[in-house]
Design an enzyme around this catalytic site. Structure first.
Site, short mmCIF file in Angstrom:
data_model
loop_
_atom_site.label_atom_id
_atom_site.label_comp_id
_atom_site.label_asym_id
_atom_site.label_seq_id
_atom_site.Cartn_x
_atom_site.Cartn_y
_atom_site.Cartn_z
N TYR A 136 58.47 39.87 57.52
CA TYR A 136 57.80 39.81 56.22
C TYR A 136 56.77 38.68 56.20
O TYR A 136 55.63 38.88 55.75
CB TYR A 136 58.85 39.60 55.13
CG TYR A 136 58.30 39.58 53.73
CD1 TYR A 136 57.94 40.76 53.09
CD2 TYR A 136 58.16 38.38 53.03
CE1 TYR A 136 57.44 40.75 51.80
CE2 TYR A 136 57.67 38.36 51.73
CZ TYR A 136 57.31 39.54 51.12
OH TYR A 136 56.82 39.53 49.84
N LYS B 51 52.73 39.10 55.67
CA LYS B 51 52.02 38.51 54.54
C LYS B 51 51.00 37.46 54.98
O LYS B 51 49.95 37.28 54.35
CB LYS B 51 53.02 37.91 53.56
CG LYS B 51 53.88 38.97 52.85
CD LYS B 51 53.02 39.96 52.07
CE LYS B 51 53.86 40.91 51.24
NZ LYS B 51 53.02 41.85 50.44
#
Length: 249
Positions: free
Chosen positions: A154, A158
């Site tokens: 993640y 991002k």
């Protein structure tokens, strides 16, 4: 305020969480909306709700990680509305794992939705946004700019969204396309309820990423997105705006 009167906004991940809150916010400010998601029932429910309030809304099923699905969705937007003024890339997924136990398929899925999905949507929409001199608001995260435990995939996705945002801002800024991203943290969304500590994880690591005043609402993040997407932010370009209750201070 009617900052988006007669403007067409495309929102991915619109069926829930920050995406849903952004749809409600932009509709309330006069936007015509194309709402993209894979979750059919909640997307149709939101569309009906906004129609009931007098908004012009189209619900479009789209898998942002699939290039053909993205191209078809953008084509459907143009067929329905004739233009795109705002693109909000909010679709995203999250999981928590010890990195040494993270399956490659899970790594690939997270990057496919969060990062590649953002790229594909930008790529398909940019010609139309250049024509309208519109803008893009991408969804990064505090995980993309600071250390978060158990989120290797993640965080990488991002951080990639942030880098992509900056690259697009430089490449297209002189052509009149603004590109920014929001970096939410500690927001009460359905993703939050997926959280569970991996076996044997040190819970004290969470203290590094806790905001002062608890979790924020999706609406608070939607307000920031609406600002970045509006003409009120006409001199804001290539910026990452934290919406995190001070968690990274």
């Amino acid at each position: 305020m009617q900052r988006f009167a007669d403007k067409v906004a495309v929102i991915t991940g619109a069926a829930s969480g920050i995406g849903r809150a952004t749809a409600v916010r932009l509709a309330g400010e006069g936007a015509r909306l194309a709402l993209l998601d894979l979750q059919h029932e909640p997307l149709e429910a939101l569309t009906a709700e906004l129609h009931g309030r007098g908004s012009e809304v189209a619900a479009i099923r789209c898998d942002v990680s699939d290039a053909a699905s993205v191209r078809a969705a953008v084509a459907a937007v143009i067929e329905r509305f004739g233009r795109i003024d705002v693109l909000c890339n909010i679709a995203g997924i999250l999981r928590f794992d010890h990195t040494h136990e993270l399956a490659l398929d899970d790594w690939n899925q997270i990057l496919a939705v969060n990062l590649t999905g953002t790229f594909l949507m930008c790529q398909a929409a940019i010609p139309h946004l250049l024509a309208s001199r519109g803008n893009i608001v991408n969804m990064s995260s505090t995980a993309g700019i600071s250390a978060h435990p158990w989120t290797a995939a993640y965080s990488a996705s991002k951080g990639g969204v942030l880098a992509l945002t900056l690259a697009l801002a430089l490449e297209y800024g002189k052509q009149g396309l603004r590109v920014n991203c929001a970096c939410p943290g500690a927001i009460k969304t359905p993703i939050r309820y997926q959280f569970h500590l991996p076996d044997g994880a040190d819970a004290k690591l969470l203290e590094r990423i806790m905001p002062f005043n608890g979790f924020g609402s999706p609406e608070s993040c939607a307000a920031a997105i609406a600002f970045l997407a509006s003409d009120d932010a006409s001199h804001i370009h290539g910026t990452a705006l934290r919406v995190d209750g001070g968690m990274l201070m």
